[in-house]
Design a protein around this motif. Structure first.
Motif, PDB file in Angstrom:
ATOM      1  N   GLN A 185       0.865  -1.154  -0.180  1.00  0.00           N
ATOM      2  CA  GLN A 185      -0.090   0.105  -0.061  1.00  0.00           C
ATOM      3  C   GLN A 185       0.750   1.240  -0.072  1.00  0.00           C
ATOM      4  OE1 GLN A 185      -2.295   0.369   3.583  1.00  0.00           O
ATOM      5  NE2 GLN A 185      -3.795   1.387   2.613  1.00  0.00           N
ATOM      6  N   LEU A 186       1.982   1.212   0.725  1.00  0.00           N
ATOM      7  CA  LEU A 186       2.656   2.419   0.905  1.00  0.00           C
ATOM      8  C   LEU A 186       3.473   2.663  -0.565  1.00  0.00           C
ATOM      9  CD1 LEU A 186       4.586   1.797   4.307  1.00  0.00           C
ATOM     10  CD2 LEU A 186       2.972   3.757   3.820  1.00  0.00           C
ATOM     11  N   ASP A 188       2.351   1.684  -3.457  1.00  0.00           N
ATOM     12  CA  ASP A 188       1.351   2.348  -4.667  1.00  0.00           C
ATOM     13  C   ASP A 188       0.990   3.754  -4.196  1.00  0.00           C
ATOM     14  OD1 ASP A 188       1.598  -0.341  -5.787  1.00  0.00           O
ATOM     15  OD2 ASP A 188      -0.414  -1.200  -4.596  1.00  0.00           O
ATOM     16  N   ALA A 189       0.491   4.090  -3.035  1.00  0.00           N
ATOM     17  CA  ALA A 189       0.195   5.369  -2.782  1.00  0.00           C
ATOM     18  C   ALA A 189       0.981   6.477  -2.943  1.00  0.00           C
ATOM     19  CB  ALA A 189      -0.597   5.364  -1.299  1.00  0.00           C
ATOM     20  N   LEU A 190       2.306   6.119  -2.159  1.00  0.00           N
ATOM     21  CA  LEU A 190       3.397   7.221  -2.052  1.00  0.00           C
ATOM     22  C   LEU A 190       4.459   6.991  -2.818  1.00  0.00           C
ATOM     23  CD1 LEU A 190       3.307   7.205   1.888  1.00  0.00           C
ATOM     24  CD2 LEU A 190       2.117   8.614   0.534  1.00  0.00           C
ATOM     25  N   ASN A 191       4.315   5.724  -3.831  1.00  0.00           N
ATOM     26  CA  ASN A 191       5.470   5.596  -5.081  1.00  0.00           C
ATOM     27  C   ASN A 191       6.696   5.704  -4.467  1.00  0.00           C
ATOM     28  OD1 ASN A 191       5.719   5.195  -7.616  1.00  0.00           O
ATOM     29  ND2 ASN A 191       6.443   7.347  -8.016  1.00  0.00           N
TER      30      ASN A 191
ATOM     31  N   TYR B  51       2.668  16.857  -7.251  1.00  0.00           N
ATOM     32  CA  TYR B  51       2.988  15.896  -5.994  1.00  0.00           C
ATOM     33  C   TYR B  51       2.586  16.761  -4.533  1.00  0.00           C
ATOM     34  CZ  TYR B  51       5.961  13.715  -2.412  1.00  0.00           C
ATOM     35  OH  TYR B  51       6.332  13.477  -1.073  1.00  0.00           O
ATOM     36  N   ALA B  82      -1.736  11.321  -8.031  1.00  0.00           N
ATOM     37  CA  ALA B  82      -0.629  11.362  -7.093  1.00  0.00           C
ATOM     38  C   ALA B  82      -1.266  12.110  -5.786  1.00  0.00           C
ATOM     39  CB  ALA B  82       0.702  12.297  -7.423  1.00  0.00           C
ATOM     40  N   ARG B  85      -4.147   9.573  -4.828  1.00  0.00           N
ATOM     41  CA  ARG B  85      -3.886   8.083  -3.865  1.00  0.00           C
ATOM     42  C   ARG B  85      -3.551   8.603  -2.560  1.00  0.00           C
ATOM     43  NH1 ARG B  85      -0.839   6.748  -8.679  1.00  0.00           N
ATOM     44  NH2 ARG B  85       0.769   7.823  -7.800  1.00  0.00           N
ATOM     45  N   VAL B  86      -2.795   9.633  -2.266  1.00  0.00           N
ATOM     46  CA  VAL B  86      -2.585   9.909  -0.934  1.00  0.00           C
ATOM     47  C   VAL B  86      -3.568  10.133  -0.068  1.00  0.00           C
ATOM     48  CG1 VAL B  86      -0.850  11.479   0.658  1.00  0.00           C
ATOM     49  CG2 VAL B  86      -0.223  10.894  -1.568  1.00  0.00           C
ATOM     50  N   MET B  89      -5.366   6.891   0.651  1.00  0.00           N
ATOM     51  CA  MET B  89      -4.688   6.173   1.716  1.00  0.00           C
ATOM     52  C   MET B  89      -4.978   6.399   2.947  1.00  0.00           C
ATOM     53  SD  MET B  89      -0.543   5.059   1.814  1.00  0.00           S
ATOM     54  CE  MET B  89      -0.114   3.807   2.882  1.00  0.00           C
TER      55      MET B  89
END
Lengths: 263, 110
Positions: A185-186, A188-191, B51, B82, B85-86, B89
């Motif tokens: 998950q880390l 994928d979400a934070l690249n 970002y 970008a 997604r954050v 999460m």
């Protein structure tokens, strides 16, 4: 594509003992690289080099296109903002609450407002499924929770590179599996680009884009999960076979470990 | 990061572009909190943000909470994966009102 981690011809000696012998590994952006090997394979030494805790005897390590071997202490300290490290035992300070531990890198490396930092800590606790635990002391957490808190601290600065030392060690399969999910998950979400050092094969196969297998300080192979599984190399097969021996090792002992009660 | 504020009859539009990170998120936070003080509706346009780290998201959270306390509508505009997604999460996509375009946001009721 330019690798974000380049380990080039690294040699490490402890006295006359050679720990790493001409190790070469390239890791691409956004990749999860698992470094595997048995005891004495050199995987922990490689990790210490990667996070700048130990200098190589020869060769070089470039992270994010910078040679960390030639950085001064001050430069390395600034560079640490871009790295996150989840240590095996959690490495939380026992005198601080969970929230204070997680906030520590922000206090050391940024001038963010107190409120911003507090929200960031709570957001990361949400991500690692520890919401509401910020005021507890580390001693009040279980092993799996400690690892989760360590992950929260490791990623509090949204690092480009995350290094995890034996994230599944000593955990039951359910908790171990949830930590694997967290790593995915880390990424994928934070690249993030993530390096996981482990000897847990199930975990390695779940999360790895590629696996580096080390043995006696040398790289036996670097490849995808399928490529490693299909390898005919004797030492790799030995490593893989040990997995199945461990899995069926002792049902009673395993049951006792899960329930906390011996039969 | 660059940012600007445009006042329109139906609300204040705070537009950000580039990267919002640890270095510049305090400036983003200050601007958001300022605008929330005197606006009745705030559109935060993040479509040009490439970002955004957690400190940027935390600034949005704080400004949103301030807005709610004073009955100010606070709406995000973003299509950036970008950013989304954050937000997802941390499950903040369930907290913020998010629209894909400023036009959609301005025509929706808040």
């Amino acid at each position: 594509m330019i690798p974000v981690i380049e380990v080039k011809d690294v040699v490490t000696h402890y006295g006359s003992r050679k720990i790493l012998n001409h190790v070469n590994v390239d890791i691409q952006p956004g990749e999860i690289m698992v470094v595997m090997g048995g005891s004495g394979s050199g995987k922990s030494t490689l990790l210490r080099h990667l996070i700048g805790l130990e200098r190589v005897s020869a060769g070089s390590i470039r992270l994010l296109d910078q040679d960390i071997g030639h950085m001064s202490h001050h430069e390395l300290t600034r560079f640490y903002r871009k790295l996150g490290v989840a240590f095996q035992g959690g490495a939380l300070f026992s005198s601080m609450t969970v929230g204070e531990n997680i906030m520590l890198p922000l206090r050391e490396h940024t001038n963010l407002d107190e409120k911003t930092m507090a929200i960031m800590v709570r957001m990361k606790l949400e991500v690692v499924n520890l919401a509401g635990f910020e005021h507890l002391m580390p001693s009040e957490l279980s092993g799996g929770m400690l690892k989760r808190a360590a992950f929260a601290r490791a990623v509090i600065m949204d690092p480009a590179l995350l290094f995890c030392d034996e994230p599944s060690a000593g955990l039951d399969p359910v908790v171990s599996s949830s930590l694997d999910e967290l790593i995915l998950q880390l990424r994928d979400a934070l690249n993030m680009t993530i390096v996981v050092v482990t000897h847990e094969l199930d975990s390695a196969f779940r999360i790895a884009d590629r696996i580096t297998v080390l043995d006696k300080g040398e790289v036996l192979t670097i490849g995808s999960v399928d490529q490693v599984r299909a390898s005919t190399h004797t030492r790799i097969q030995d490593l893989l076979n040990r997995r199945f021996e461990e899995t069926i090792l002792d049902p009673d002992e395993y049951l006792a470990r899960l329930t906390g009660e011996s039969i | 990061m660059e940012h600007s504020v445009h006042v329109q009859p139906n609300g204040h539009i705070v537009s950000f572009s580039g990267e919002i990170d640890l270095e510049n998120s305090p400036a983003a936070r200050t601007r958001l909190l300022e605008v929330v003080e005197y606006a009745t509706t705030v559109f935060v346009d993040l479509t040009a943000v490439t970002y955004m780290d957690s400190s940027g998201i935390a600034s949005l959270v704080e400004a949103y909470q301030r807005a709610k306390k004073t009955n100010v509508a606070f709406v995000l505009i973003s299509t950036s994966p970008a950013v989304l997604r954050v937000l997802q999460m941390a499950r903040l996509d369930k907290v913020f009102t998010i629209h894909e375009t400023l036009e959609h946001a301005q025509h929706a009721k808040h």
